[in-house]
Design an enzyme around this catalytic site. Structure first.
Site, PDB file in Angstrom:
ATOM      1  N   SER A 135       0.857  -1.178   0.000  1.00  0.00           N
ATOM      2  CA  SER A 135       0.000   0.000   0.000  1.00  0.00           C
ATOM      3  C   SER A 135       0.897   1.232   0.000  1.00  0.00           C
ATOM      4  O   SER A 135       1.709   1.414   0.906  1.00  0.00           O
ATOM      5  CB  SER A 135      -0.886  -0.033   1.250  1.00  0.00           C
ATOM      6  N   LYS A 161      -0.939  -0.948  -4.470  1.00  0.00           N
ATOM      7  CA  LYS A 161      -2.166  -0.214  -4.124  1.00  0.00           C
ATOM      8  C   LYS A 161      -1.787   1.236  -3.880  1.00  0.00           C
ATOM      9  O   LYS A 161      -0.886   1.509  -3.083  1.00  0.00           O
ATOM     10  CB  LYS A 161      -2.795  -0.841  -2.875  1.00  0.00           C
ATOM     11  N   LEU A 162      -2.479   2.130  -4.572  1.00  0.00           N
ATOM     12  CA  LEU A 162      -2.212   3.561  -4.394  1.00  0.00           C
ATOM     13  C   LEU A 162      -3.308   4.189  -3.564  1.00  0.00           C
ATOM     14  O   LEU A 162      -4.499   3.986  -3.828  1.00  0.00           O
ATOM     15  CB  LEU A 162      -2.173   4.277  -5.755  1.00  0.00           C
ATOM     16  N   LYS A 163      -2.910   4.984  -2.597  1.00  0.00           N
ATOM     17  CA  LYS A 163      -3.874   5.802  -1.870  1.00  0.00           C
ATOM     18  C   LYS A 163      -4.257   6.965  -2.783  1.00  0.00           C
ATOM     19  O   LYS A 163      -3.383   7.595  -3.399  1.00  0.00           O
ATOM     20  CB  LYS A 163      -3.248   6.329  -0.578  1.00  0.00           C
ATOM     21  N   ASP A 188      -7.145   2.954  -3.192  1.00  0.00           N
ATOM     22  CA  ASP A 188      -7.879   3.019  -1.920  1.00  0.00           C
ATOM     23  C   ASP A 188      -8.117   4.483  -1.573  1.00  0.00           C
ATOM     24  O   ASP A 188      -7.169   5.257  -1.426  1.00  0.00           O
ATOM     25  CB  ASP A 188      -7.058   2.341  -0.815  1.00  0.00           C
ATOM     26  N   ASN A 190     -10.134   5.541   1.116  1.00  0.00           N
ATOM     27  CA  ASN A 190     -10.436   5.798   2.538  1.00  0.00           C
ATOM     28  C   ASN A 190     -11.525   6.853   2.720  1.00  0.00           C
ATOM     29  O   ASN A 190     -11.357   7.808   3.486  1.00  0.00           O
ATOM     30  CB  ASN A 190      -9.170   6.183   3.318  1.00  0.00           C
ATOM     31  N   GLU A 213     -11.163   0.740  -3.602  1.00  0.00           N
ATOM     32  CA  GLU A 213     -11.483   0.429  -2.204  1.00  0.00           C
ATOM     33  C   GLU A 213     -12.103   1.647  -1.515  1.00  0.00           C
ATOM     34  O   GLU A 213     -11.544   2.744  -1.565  1.00  0.00           O
ATOM     35  CB  GLU A 213     -10.180   0.013  -1.521  1.00  0.00           C
ATOM     36  N   ASP A 238     -13.829  -1.709   2.651  1.00  0.00           N
ATOM     37  CA  ASP A 238     -12.923  -1.911   3.784  1.00  0.00           C
ATOM     38  C   ASP A 238     -13.667  -1.438   5.036  1.00  0.00           C
ATOM     39  O   ASP A 238     -14.320  -2.248   5.727  1.00  0.00           O
ATOM     40  CB  ASP A 238     -11.612  -1.122   3.522  1.00  0.00           C
ATOM     41  N   LYS A 262      -9.923  -7.226   7.497  1.00  0.00           N
ATOM     42  CA  LYS A 262      -8.962  -6.850   8.549  1.00  0.00           C
ATOM     43  C   LYS A 262      -9.550  -7.372   9.851  1.00  0.00           C
ATOM     44  O   LYS A 262     -10.656  -6.969  10.233  1.00  0.00           O
ATOM     45  CB  LYS A 262      -8.834  -5.332   8.655  1.00  0.00           C
ATOM     46  N   GLY A 290      -4.288  -4.429   5.839  1.00  0.00           N
ATOM     47  CA  GLY A 290      -3.249  -4.228   6.852  1.00  0.00           C
ATOM     48  C   GLY A 290      -3.477  -2.926   7.576  1.00  0.00           C
ATOM     49  O   GLY A 290      -4.225  -2.059   7.102  1.00  0.00           O
TER      50      GLY A 290
END
Ligand code: OSB
Ligand code: MG
Length: 367
Positions: A135, A161-163, A188, A190, A213, A238, A262, A290
């Site tokens: 990540s 995986k890129l934020k 992702d 968030n 995500e 998530d 998770k 994670g």
């Protein structure tokens, strides 16, 4: 078994590089470790809550408070405790899943060590190694991002995986796709987007991503359904998935076609196994998320990720992606994979001299 004492340790673990997401930038990991002292031996659990309540409502000081005030006293008062019974004993407390998960894992570690069973065997894992992804945080510039991603690809990571967040999405994704060719790529958010961004997120379709995500807030299943209908990229939840029932609900309504598991987020590894199982029944693949864990939490994640329906690479990176030195023997990537520990319990040993050296304060003993 009976619980003789619950010990709480707090350590500050500097990260090898700052980790920036849409919810902020971490320079160091403020870790709460739980040791259960029991009549059959000791066990460890790592609490995955972050220092601040910015990924979920839980945060590390809050977890410590709920363990001290409610969870530890309830376990200490119970005559007979098993790992399978912990959720029932703690069920009178609403929520606080990350705190409960840390305590349950410590009990599970003690129990399985005493039985000579590894976490992998206990969970029903069916492979010896797991495929690893990494990540990658929001970077200061596209050049910095590409340098970081290039390093990970050279180390052998099997998925990037890129934020992302508004203003940091199409451009970094395009640049990384150009750099890594056909290597698996996902993003992702968030929860950084809103319903008004659905059309914009559809522009990610051209990059052949494995998934997007958690673009919207955790309570908002409906907007995830709308996005899943509007774009080709699979939507993966998530933050929203807090237990197996919610997973079934989100899947059946079409909000998520892949699930990030998770254990901390769902209240422990036993519930994580149930989430895995219901997803498998519904034909939905899962992968192991994670929370920047130390070796204590990583060991359990790697065992979980070895279950059959974990068919996508997880955020189960090597210790060196996070820390110069880990709290346990380090997890080292070989050919883009980590080996599932085979020793009893989590299979790793806590380096207690480091716990003392990096302590934020003296351990607290509840008995
Ligand atoms: O959303 O998956 C997330 C880290 C902290 C909190 C939330 C998330 C993450 C990561 C890092 O993406 C995963 C890891 O490498 O541990
Ligand atoms: Mg996530």
């Amino acid at each position: 078994m009976r619980i003789l004492a619950i010990e709480l340790y707090r350590v500050a673990m500097p990260l090898v590089r700052p980790f920036e997401t849409s919810f902020g930038r971490q320079h160091s990991r403020d870790v709460l470790l739980v040791r259960a002292r029991t009549t059959v031996g000791d066990g460890w659990g790592e609490c995955v809550a972050m220092a601040d309540p910015v990924y979920s409502s839980e945060y590390v000081d809050g977890c410590e408070a709920v363990i001290r005030g409610y969870l530890a006293p309830a376990l200490l008062a119970a005559d007979d405790v098993t790992a399978e019974g912990v959720a029932g004993i703690l069920g009178f407390v609403i929520g606080h899943r990350m705190a409960k998960a840390a305590v349950e894992t410590a009990v599970l570690d003690a129990q399985t060590r005493a039985e000579g069973v590894s976490f992998g065997e206990y969970f029903g894992a069916d492979s010896d190694t797991v495929d690893c992804g990494v990540s990658v945080g929001i970077a200061g510039s596209i050049d910095e991002l590409l340098a970081e991603v290039d390093g990970y690809v050279r180390e052998g990571y099997r998925r990037i995986k890129l934020k992302i967040k508004p203003g940091w999405d199409l451009e970094p994704v395009r640049a990384v796709r150009d750099l890594i060719g056909e290597t698996a790529l996902q993003v992702d958010a968030n929860t950084a987007y809103t319903r008004a961004d659905i059309e914009h997120l559809g522009l990610l379709d051209e990059f052949d991503l494995l998934l997007i995500e958690q673009p919207f807030v955790e309570e908002d299943i409906l907007t995830h359904i709308a996005l899943a209908r509007a774009i080709a990229t699979p939507v993966c939840l998530d933050e929203s998935i807090v237990n197996a029932e919610v997973a079934v609900d989100a899947i059946e309504r079409g909000a998520t076609s892949i699930v990030n598991i998770k254990a901390g987020r769902v209240g422990g590894y036993l519930e994580a196994v149930r989430v895995h199982d219901v997803c498998a029944e519904l034909g939905v693949p899962v992968w192991c998320g994670g929370m920047l864990e130390t070796g204590v939490g990583r060991a359990a994640n790697v065992a979980l990720a070895a279950m059959a329906n974990f068919t996508l690479p997880g955020d189960t990176s090597g210790s060196s992606r996070y820390f110069a030195e880990d709290l346990t023997e380090p997890f080292v990537l070989v050919d883009g994979r980590l080996t599932v520990p085979t020793g009893p319990g989590s299979g790793v040993e806590v380096r207690e001299e480091l716990l003392a050296e990096w302590a934020l304060r003296a351990p607290i003993t509840l008995s």
